[in-house]
Design a protein around this motif. Structure first.
Motif, PDB file in Angstrom:
ATOM      1  N   ASN A 110      38.170  19.878  96.063  1.00 58.36           N
ATOM      2  CA  ASN A 110      38.295  18.432  95.895  1.00 58.36           C
ATOM      3  C   ASN A 110      38.671  18.071  94.460  1.00 58.36           C
ATOM      4  O   ASN A 110      39.482  17.171  94.229  1.00 58.36           O
TER       5      ASN A 110
ATOM      6  N   VAL B  32      39.435  16.845 100.876  1.00 56.30           N
ATOM      7  CA  VAL B  32      40.523  15.899 101.126  1.00 56.30           C
ATOM      8  C   VAL B  32      41.844  16.649 101.262  1.00 56.30           C
ATOM      9  O   VAL B  32      41.980  17.798 100.829  1.00 56.30           O
TER      10      VAL B  32
ATOM     11  N   ASN C 289      46.479  10.808  99.551  1.00 62.60           N
ATOM     12  CA  ASN C 289      45.267  11.285 100.217  1.00 62.60           C
ATOM     13  C   ASN C 289      44.041  11.313  99.307  1.00 62.60           C
ATOM     14  O   ASN C 289      42.935  11.618  99.773  1.00 62.60           O
TER      15      ASN C 289
ATOM     16  N   ASN D 143      40.187   8.751  98.998  1.00 60.70           N
ATOM     17  CA  ASN D 143      38.800   9.012  99.401  1.00 60.70           C
ATOM     18  C   ASN D 143      38.228  10.268  98.744  1.00 60.70           C
ATOM     19  O   ASN D 143      37.250  10.825  99.236  1.00 60.70           O
ATOM     20  N   ASN D 144      38.843  10.711  97.660  1.00 60.67           N
ATOM     21  CA  ASN D 144      38.340  11.907  96.975  1.00 60.67           C
ATOM     22  C   ASN D 144      36.973  11.585  96.356  1.00 60.67           C
ATOM     23  O   ASN D 144      36.872  10.681  95.519  1.00 60.67           O
ATOM     24  N   PRO D 145      35.920  12.328  96.737  1.00 61.77           N
ATOM     25  CA  PRO D 145      34.584  12.017  96.235  1.00 61.77           C
ATOM     26  C   PRO D 145      34.346  12.476  94.803  1.00 61.77           C
ATOM     27  O   PRO D 145      33.334  12.080  94.199  1.00 61.77           O
TER      28      PRO D 145
ATOM     29  N   ASP E  88      38.377  10.199  90.495  1.00 66.20           N
ATOM     30  CA  ASP E  88      38.817   8.822  90.677  1.00 66.20           C
ATOM     31  C   ASP E  88      40.317   8.763  90.371  1.00 66.20           C
ATOM     32  O   ASP E  88      40.730   8.612  89.225  1.00 66.20           O
TER      33      ASP E  88
END
Length: 541
Positions: free
Chosen positions: A271, A443, A449, A452-454, A457
């Motif tokens: 991620n 992701v 895409n 929504n990467n946790p 940012d």
């Protein structure tokens, strides 16, 4: 009476949380000090035991072995290590373009140079002074071929037509030395080149062979250079602050938590890397198309219209043309006199020597037994061996090119390889907060895409400018390669077809600029009254 149980419950809850997080007491920072020092940092102001971590801006707060100064240094270290990881991971691929470009370029120029020497040697022995007095016609041919290959704005077809026209003029004068010819008359003579075909079918065949072979060679070596330049620029990754923060949290927050030897979880790394390399992944689609186009042109170089088959016998092909001109000289002269008018006598009378004396030794192709043993001949024999080696090298280039497909989308996977950067045990790895399993899903690749990467940012509304420029550079080069595969030089497409325009003029020298407009781009720009961006400027920023 009702307040006491709530107070006791709250106190007990805080105690349990404190114990579960290992913050019940300050622990030793000796392992952290040792690991921190091994990175080359000073141990001055590094705590011996955990301290309160309210000052931390990236790593989890609580008891910690990191000061603010340590966190700042680890931020810088994370950025540096990430840059090195990307460069190291792409080194082999980038090295392929560098080495193969250099080898192919050096070979081709040597082959072209030796072909010129061979022609000069053969014609000097055959005609002696007569050839040397007219040698600039042949020298100009090779000068223009070299200029084309090295990126010059040369129209191969027009250049070859000019060569045969000049050769016709010179030979026509020699074969009719009893007459005086003005420049206007000679210009009229040159107009009969196509109509009379004084050199037989050699010019047409040679033009077809030379154009296809040289277009393929030049475009292929340009492609190697553009691939090299794009890869080098993309490998110099632009690390944005949000990425630095995520990298620090992944790579060095275990230090601050007193676990310097703990590697990040595999999916956690994915991620972070997919967030930090989102723009690079978007390069992949155009990169793959570029590689496919390179492979097509490589097939051309291995095929029947390869370079060696054209350059090596060019002297013999020209000699065949001259023999044909000699055989047809009477017919050609008569038709030219009929079309251009009867020339005036030179005033000194016809030379005592006949035509057959002027051309006392006719050009003819060598049989294997007659092959010259001069330096030019032996160097060409050597170059045949070099060419066979080069063909094997082209095959090797093709394999390397195939391996580089999907490189940019696979880069996060390569960097996060288990056992290399990440921990293979999914229960004993750093999950961004502590030791344990990482639960968020990985992701997908690409900028859009990352919404929504946790872990990172990513601003998906602001694509990386440099990456977009390289995508355009690859697109231009791919279009040029496809044209080269079909035997078309994009420089000389119909100027009205703006969709086919390319501003890439790739040069094979290390110090030459990559880029210029199409031949008539300036005129087109004036007609449409709009500024035209030269895509190659993107490559030299």
């Amino acid at each position: 009476l009702q307040k006491t149980p709530k107070g006791l419950f709250a106190l007990c809850t805080l105690s349990v949380l404190s114990l579960s997080s290992g913050e019940s007491k300050a622990r030793s920072c000796s392992e952290v000090r040792q690991a921190y020092n091994a990175k080359g940092f000073s141990l001055v102001n590094v705590p011996h035991q955990e301290i309160s971590g309210e000052h931390l801006r990236v790593c989890p707060q609580g008891y910690t072995c990191c000061t603010s100064e340590m966190e700042d240094k680890l931020n810088q270290q994370s950025k540096l290590e990430f840059e090195n990881l990307v460069e190291d991971s792409s080194q082999n691929m980038r090295g392929t373009f560098v080495s193969k470009h250099k080898k192919f370029d050096e070979f081709f120029l040597e082959l072209l140079d030796n072909s010129e020497k061979s022609l000069n040697s053969m014609f000097t022995r055959t005609y002696g002074k007569l050839y040397m007095q007219n040698s600039e016609v042949f020298q100009d041919l090779f000068t223009e071929l070299k200029r084309y290959y090295t990126g010059g704005n040369v129209n191969l077809e027009e250049m070859l037509n000019d060569f045969w026209s000049k050769l016709l003029e010179r030979m026509f004068q020699l074969l009719n030395s009893q007459y005086h010819f003005t420049d206007d008359y000679l210009e009229c003579v040159s107009k009969y080149t196509d109509q009379l075909k004084p050199f037989g079918d050699v010019p047409r065949k040679l033009k077809a062979q030379v154009t296809r072979a040289f277009i393929a060679a030049r475009t292929f070596v340009q492609g190697l250079m553009v691939g090299r330049e794009v890869a080098n620029r993309v490998a110099k990754v632009n690390v944005v602050p949000a990425c630095v923060r995520a990298l620090t949290k992944m790579l060095y927050c275990p230090y601050c938590r007193g676990m310097p030897g703990l590697k990040p979880c595999h999916n956690y790394c994915h991620n972070v890397m997919r967030g930090c390399l989102a723009n690079q992944a978007d390069l992949d689609a155009e990169w793959n198309l570029f590689i496919d186009a390179m492979l097509l042109v490589a097939d051309r170089l291995e095929g029947p219209v390869n370079i060696e088959a054209v350059i090596e016998p060019i002297d013999i092909k020209i000699s065949d043309a001259i023999m044909t001109m000699q055989d047809n000289s009477m017919v050609v002269s008569a038709k030219v006199f009929q079309g251009c008018g009867q020339p005036k006598p030179s005033g000194i009378g016809r030379s005592a020597r006949g035509i057959s004396d002027v051309f006392s030794t006719r050009f003819r192709p060598y049989t294997p037994e007659e092959r010259p043993t001069t330096a030019a001949g032996t160097s060409l024999d050597r170059l045949r061996v070099v060419w066979r080696t080069m063909q094997r090298s082209v095959s090797d280039i093709k394999e390397k090119l195939k391996e580089s497909k999907r490189f940019w989308s696979n880069l996060p996977d390569d960097i996060c390889a288990k056992g290399k950067l990440t921990e293979s045990d999914e229960e004993q790895c750093w999950n961004s907060h502590t030791k344990g399993r990482y639960f968020p899903e990985v992701v997908k690749q690409g900028l859009t895409n990352q919404v929504n990467n946790p872990e990172v940012d990513v601003d998906i509304t602001r694509p990386d400018t440099l990456i977009r420029q390289q995508i355009m550079a690859l697109r231009v080069m791919t279009n040029k390669l496809k044209n080269a595969y079909n035997g078309n030089d994009i420089f000389f497409q119909d100027s009205s077809k703006l969709s086919n325009m390319s501003c890439v003029r790739s040069q094979v020298s290390e110090n030459r600029c990559i880029g210029s407009y199409l031949t008539e781009a300036g005129n087109i720009r004036k007609k449409i009254k709009q500024p035209m961006l030269c895509c190659c400027a993107m490559l030299v920023m």
